[in-house]
Design a protein around this motif. Sequence first.
Motif, PDB file in Angstrom:
ATOM      1  N   SER A 149       0.822  -1.205   0.000  1.00  0.00           N
ATOM      2  CA  SER A 149       0.000   0.000   0.000  1.00  0.00           C
ATOM      3  C   SER A 149       0.858   1.256   0.000  1.00  0.00           C
ATOM      4  O   SER A 149       1.911   1.303   0.623  1.00  0.00           O
ATOM      5  CB  SER A 149      -0.889   0.020   1.247  1.00  0.00           C
ATOM      6  OG  SER A 149      -1.616   1.232   1.313  1.00  0.00           O
ATOM      7  N   SER A 189      -1.631   3.062   6.272  1.00  0.00           N
ATOM      8  CA  SER A 189      -1.986   1.712   5.855  1.00  0.00           C
ATOM      9  C   SER A 189      -2.008   0.731   7.032  1.00  0.00           C
ATOM     10  O   SER A 189      -1.067   0.667   7.825  1.00  0.00           O
ATOM     11  CB  SER A 189      -0.973   1.221   4.812  1.00  0.00           C
ATOM     12  OG  SER A 189      -1.060  -0.176   4.644  1.00  0.00           O
ATOM     13  N   ARG A 220      -0.623   4.094   1.052  1.00  0.00           N
ATOM     14  CA  ARG A 220      -1.256   4.915   2.085  1.00  0.00           C
ATOM     15  C   ARG A 220      -0.354   5.069   3.298  1.00  0.00           C
ATOM     16  O   ARG A 220       0.172   4.087   3.812  1.00  0.00           O
ATOM     17  CB  ARG A 220      -2.568   4.265   2.547  1.00  0.00           C
ATOM     18  CG  ARG A 220      -3.742   4.588   1.673  1.00  0.00           C
ATOM     19  CD  ARG A 220      -5.075   4.100   2.245  1.00  0.00           C
ATOM     20  NE  ARG A 220      -5.255   4.462   3.637  1.00  0.00           N
ATOM     21  CZ  ARG A 220      -5.394   3.574   4.628  1.00  0.00           C
ATOM     22  NH1 ARG A 220      -5.369   2.285   4.377  1.00  0.00           N
ATOM     23  NH2 ARG A 220      -5.587   3.974   5.858  1.00  0.00           N
TER      24      ARG A 220
END
Length: 176
Positions: free
Chosen positions: A12, A17, A14
């Motif tokens: 990920s 995450s 993000r």
Amino acid sequence: MKPVSILSMCGSLREGSTNLALLHAAKLCVPTEVEIIVWNEQSHLPHFSPDLEHSPPAIVQDFRRLIGHVDGLIVACPEYARGTPGSFKNALDWLVGGDTFVNKKFTLWNASPRAFEAQRSLKLVLETMSGIFIESATLNLPLIKQQLSAEGITSHAEWAYSIKMALEQFVSVLRQ
């Protein structure tokens, strides 16, 4: 006892995450004489191009060296549109042309019980790349949408125990 080095890779991008928090939680549960390196740098890799294979960029060379250095990989990856995120697949594509991933042991961790398609896809890709899947060290925890830190994950006794058991199983196989 032989020291073991594990690269944990998050799929990920993000910042918050859950899969990344899970990998950081592993560092808090790591057995003695085991090093866990958390890698989440796929956004810095250029798009894969076979034209660059003979002279890959320095960042790709560093990534390949890191893969070659470690004893095994833990991959924790979310599922996007029933598959592996493109940026993570791009990172894996950079490993296909070399030999650093051949016979590399790996396991799959998952912070969402719904991400089974990505797990199946990752297993297929990594085995196609000549990786060796260690199924006994897989881990699936229901962490999705809980916004937990590594410390928050390990403060939950059942989750901390599951992480420790998965790590012990993986380390045991890596030491063989």
